[in-house]
Every structure is written in C-alpha cells, then in structure tokens.
Write an enzyme that holds these catalytic residues in place. Structure first.
Site, PDB file in Angstrom:
ATOM      1  N   LYS A 116      -2.815   6.747   0.928  1.00  0.00           N
ATOM      2  CA  LYS A 116      -2.681   7.089   2.353  1.00  0.00           C
ATOM      3  C   LYS A 116      -1.709   8.260   2.440  1.00  0.00           C
ATOM      4  CE  LYS A 116      -2.357   4.712   6.789  1.00  0.00           C
ATOM      5  NZ  LYS A 116      -3.519   5.307   7.429  1.00  0.00           N
ATOM      6  N   GLU A 158     -16.270   5.478   5.374  1.00  0.00           N
ATOM      7  CA  GLU A 158     -15.433   4.907   6.440  1.00  0.00           C
ATOM      8  C   GLU A 158     -15.521   5.812   7.664  1.00  0.00           C
ATOM      9  OE1 GLU A 158     -11.472   4.857   4.697  1.00  0.00           O
ATOM     10  OE2 GLU A 158     -11.592   6.976   4.207  1.00  0.00           O
ATOM     11  N   ARG A 210       0.832  -1.209   0.000  1.00  0.00           N
ATOM     12  CA  ARG A 210       0.000   0.000   0.000  1.00  0.00           C
ATOM     13  C   ARG A 210       0.865   1.258   0.000  1.00  0.00           C
ATOM     14  NH1 ARG A 210      -4.486   0.459   4.626  1.00  0.00           N
ATOM     15  NH2 ARG A 210      -2.674   1.030   5.881  1.00  0.00           N
TER      16      ARG A 210
HETATM   17  N1  PXG Z   1      -9.440   4.391   6.716  1.00  0.00           N
HETATM   18  C1  PXG Z   1      -8.619   5.428   6.987  1.00  0.00           C
HETATM   19  C2  PXG Z   1      -8.925   6.768   6.438  1.00  0.00           C
HETATM   20  C3  PXG Z   1      -7.453   5.223   7.764  1.00  0.00           C
HETATM   21  O1  PXG Z   1      -6.651   6.248   8.020  1.00  0.00           O
HETATM   22  C4  PXG Z   1      -8.080   2.881   7.987  1.00  0.00           C
HETATM   23  C5  PXG Z   1      -9.179   3.149   7.195  1.00  0.00           C
HETATM   24  C6  PXG Z   1      -7.822   1.472   8.439  1.00  0.00           C
HETATM   25  O2  PXG Z   1      -6.723   0.902   7.735  1.00  0.00           O
HETATM   26  P1  PXG Z   1      -5.801  -0.209   8.389  1.00  0.00           P
HETATM   27  O3  PXG Z   1      -4.842  -0.567   7.309  1.00  0.00           O
HETATM   28  O4  PXG Z   1      -5.153   0.407   9.590  1.00  0.00           O
HETATM   29  O5  PXG Z   1      -6.680  -1.344   8.779  1.00  0.00           O
HETATM   30  C7  PXG Z   1      -7.195   3.930   8.304  1.00  0.00           C
HETATM   31  C8  PXG Z   1      -6.038   3.680   9.222  1.00  0.00           C
HETATM   32  C9  PXG Z   1      -5.528   6.620  14.223  1.00  0.00           C
HETATM   33  C10 PXG Z   1      -4.996   6.528  12.836  1.00  0.00           C
HETATM   34  O6  PXG Z   1      -4.924   7.324  15.032  1.00  0.00           O
HETATM   35  C11 PXG Z   1      -5.474   5.606  11.892  1.00  0.00           C
HETATM   36  C12 PXG Z   1      -4.928   5.589  10.608  1.00  0.00           C
HETATM   37  C13 PXG Z   1      -3.975   6.500  10.316  1.00  0.00           C
HETATM   38  C14 PXG Z   1      -3.529   7.396  11.228  1.00  0.00           C
HETATM   39  C15 PXG Z   1      -4.005   7.414  12.508  1.00  0.00           C
HETATM   40  O7  PXG Z   1      -6.576   6.014  14.520  1.00  0.00           O
HETATM   41  N2  PXG Z   1      -5.255   4.780   9.550  1.00  0.00           N
END
Ligand code: PXG
Length: 303
Positions: free
Chosen positions: A167, A200, A68
């Site tokens: 991301k 989301e 990713r």
């Molecule tokens: N959607 C978004 C917009 C994200 O930022 C996810 C889904 C879940 O993806 P993963 O790969 O983690 O299952 C994310 C995850 C936080 C935080 O503090 C979370 C994310 C990035 C930065 C901070 O909760 N990303």
C-alpha cells in the site's frame, strides 16, 4: 484541470470539525501540518500508508492494518521508526484526542528527507504522520441503487513491478483509472491486471455472487489484500455461503447475479451497472445486502 474534472463531486461536503494531526511525535493544526519538499514521499511517492476506520471510538481491525503497514514498509525497504506497541499507543492517543467517535485514520510513513537524487540511503529518518478526521462515505442513494462502473483501460501495476500488495504512496495508476470513470460519467472503475484478469476497483476489492457462491480474485495475485475483504470472507463463511478465491474475468462480472465492492470507507457496496450492462436484477442483491448488514454489525461490535 479542464473540462469535467473541474469542481467537486456533488456529494462532497465541507468539514465540520478540524482534523487532529500528529507528525513525528508532535501535534499540529492543519495550517502548520507540513512536510519538507525534500521528503521522498513527495518527490518519488516513496512511502506507505493505511486507511483505518474507528467505530464508536474503537479502532476496527487495528492489528490487520498494522500487519499490512509493516509488511508494506518491509517490502519497500523502509524501517518504521516506531515499534508496533508504540504505534498502537500513538494511534489510540490521537484518536482519543480527536474526540471523533466515528473517524477515519490516515497513517502515513514516508521515506523522509533526502536530496534530489532517488537514492533512499540519503534519507536518514522516515516520517510518521497520523491524521484523524471524519469519514466521507458514498451518499446513501448509492447504497440503495448500487454504483455504476466501467472497466478501465489502465491496468493495476504489474505484480512484479510495484506490487499492488504494497500500500504505497504511489497511486497514479489507480487515479488514472478513476479519471477514466469520471470521464465516462460513472461512479467507479473495475481495474484489470496486465493479463486482463479482474483485479480490483480504484480503492476497493471486488466480489461476485454466482449461483449463491461468492467469488473474489486471489490475494496473492495483483491486488491489495483488503482488511474489509478478509472480514467479508469470514462473514460469508459464517453465513455458510460457498466462497472461492479464483481468477475472474469480465465475463464472470457481466454474468454474475450480484457484484459488490469492499473497502474501509465504503464498507460493502453493490455495483449494478458495468460497461453499460445491467448486473443481475439491476439493484443490490440479497447476498450483498446481507453481507453489508453483517459487516456493519461486526464493525460496530468492535471485533
Ligand atoms: N484496493 C485498493 C487499491 C485500495 O486502495 C482497498 C483495495 C480496500 O482495502 P481495505 O483494507 O480498505 O478494505 C483499498 C483501500 C478511498 C481510498 O478514498 C481507499 C483506499 C486508500 C485510499 C483512499 O476510497 N484503500
């Protein structure tokens, strides 16, 4: 900042151990971990990142996270100055040096130092930053009772503008949505896309359970394809639940038997109140709990 945004969330705890920080090949302590004010990551949010978990000293789904990261960089026209195998080695080394068994890795690639114009061709060297620290989870009572949420007025970025599949370092729309949740006195937000379909949460993907079938918005639409989401889809198929990646709207959420969110930090967590409505039985449901248990087993097994 003013009003209710002052202060910290009640469960924020203080660090017990210093983070381990690696910037472009050098370790630095927190006080010296600095990047230039001319870095376009700061000036324009021009960069990409990953948040990755380590369970029992093993990096969870490193391959998917790096897929990713490199895809995000490609889409943003950033050339990561480390080959995949070198990046693999760096992460392994920084995690080992940290000595933290259950850690959170923040891996960042910025466009690098340029000038005050936005032309990325002025930036010669992208920077790679790796921070290994402790992980901050939701407090245990949120896993038992479920989160409260509202649907945010701020939509996710349009998929043909800044694609939510990248991301990127620009999280402002998700932060604005999060602020709406804070102002409403709830834990989280559900974000819609600009057509009004469910996308989301602020940093998590979303699932509903309706009559024993799991439903989640398709990954090709305007969402980030979460690594946790993919793992939960695999676990749900293994557990022989019906699984559908279909467009959802708020009606589907309000009428669901269960609603839950997935993310690297949170893992699997129920939502029991949305827009002041009680979802399902008002407590995290059996499917949510089973998938949370299966996810924990998978992550701590290290696959
Ligand atoms: N959607 C978004 C917009 C994200 O930022 C996810 C889904 C879940 O993806 P993963 O790969 O983690 O299952 C994310 C995850 C936080 C935080 O503090 C979370 C994310 C990035 C930065 C901070 O909760 N990303």
């Amino acid at each position: 900042m003013t009003g209710r945004f002052q202060g910290k969330a009640s469960w924020v705890s203080f660090r017990t151990m210093a983070p381990t920080i690696w910037i472009d090949g050098k370790y630095c302590d927190e006080a010296n971990a600095k990047i230039s004010v001319f870095d376009h990551g700061l000036l324009y949010g021009d960069g990409v990142f990953e948040g990755i978990r380590v369970y029992n000293r093993r990096i969870f789904r490193l391959h998917q996270h790096l897929d990713r990261l490199y895809a995000s960089a490609k889409a943003a026209w950033i050339e990561i100055p480390l080959a995949r195998d070198a990046m693999d080695r760096v992460l392994g080394e920084v995690v080992a040096k940290s000595g933290i068994a259950d850690a959170y890795i923040r891996l960042i690639v910025t466009r690098g130092i340029g000038d005050l114009g936005l032309d990325p061709r002025k930036c010669s060297n992208p920077s790679v930053i790796c921070i290994v620290d402790h992980i901050q989870l939701w407090p245990p009572d949120r896993y038992e009772k479920g989160l409260t949420a509202v649907s945010a007025a701020t939509p996710v970025n349009h998929r043909e503008s800044l694609s939510p599949r990248i991301k990127s370092l620009n999280y402002l729309s998700h932060i604005l949505a999060k602020v709406e949740g804070i102002a409403a006195g709830v834990d989280e937000v559900v974000m819609l896309d600009s057509a009004g379909l469910v996308a989301e949460a602020s940093g998590m993907n979303l699932f509903v359970v309706a009559n024993g079938t799991l439903k989640t918005p398709p990954a090709y639409g305007g969402i980030l394809r979460g690594v946790t989401r993919d793992a939960v889809l695999e676990l749900a198929r293994e557990a022989t639940y019906g699984v559908e990646e279909v467009p959802l709207n708020r009606y589907d959420l309000y009428t669901a038997n269960e609603l839950f969110l997935t993310g690297t930090a949170a893992e699997v967590i129920g939502v029991t109140k949305l827009d002041a409505r009680t979802i399902g039985a008002g407590v995290p449901g059996p499917v949510t709990k089973e998938l949370a248990r299966r996810f924990k087993a998978l992550a701590t097994r290290g696959d």
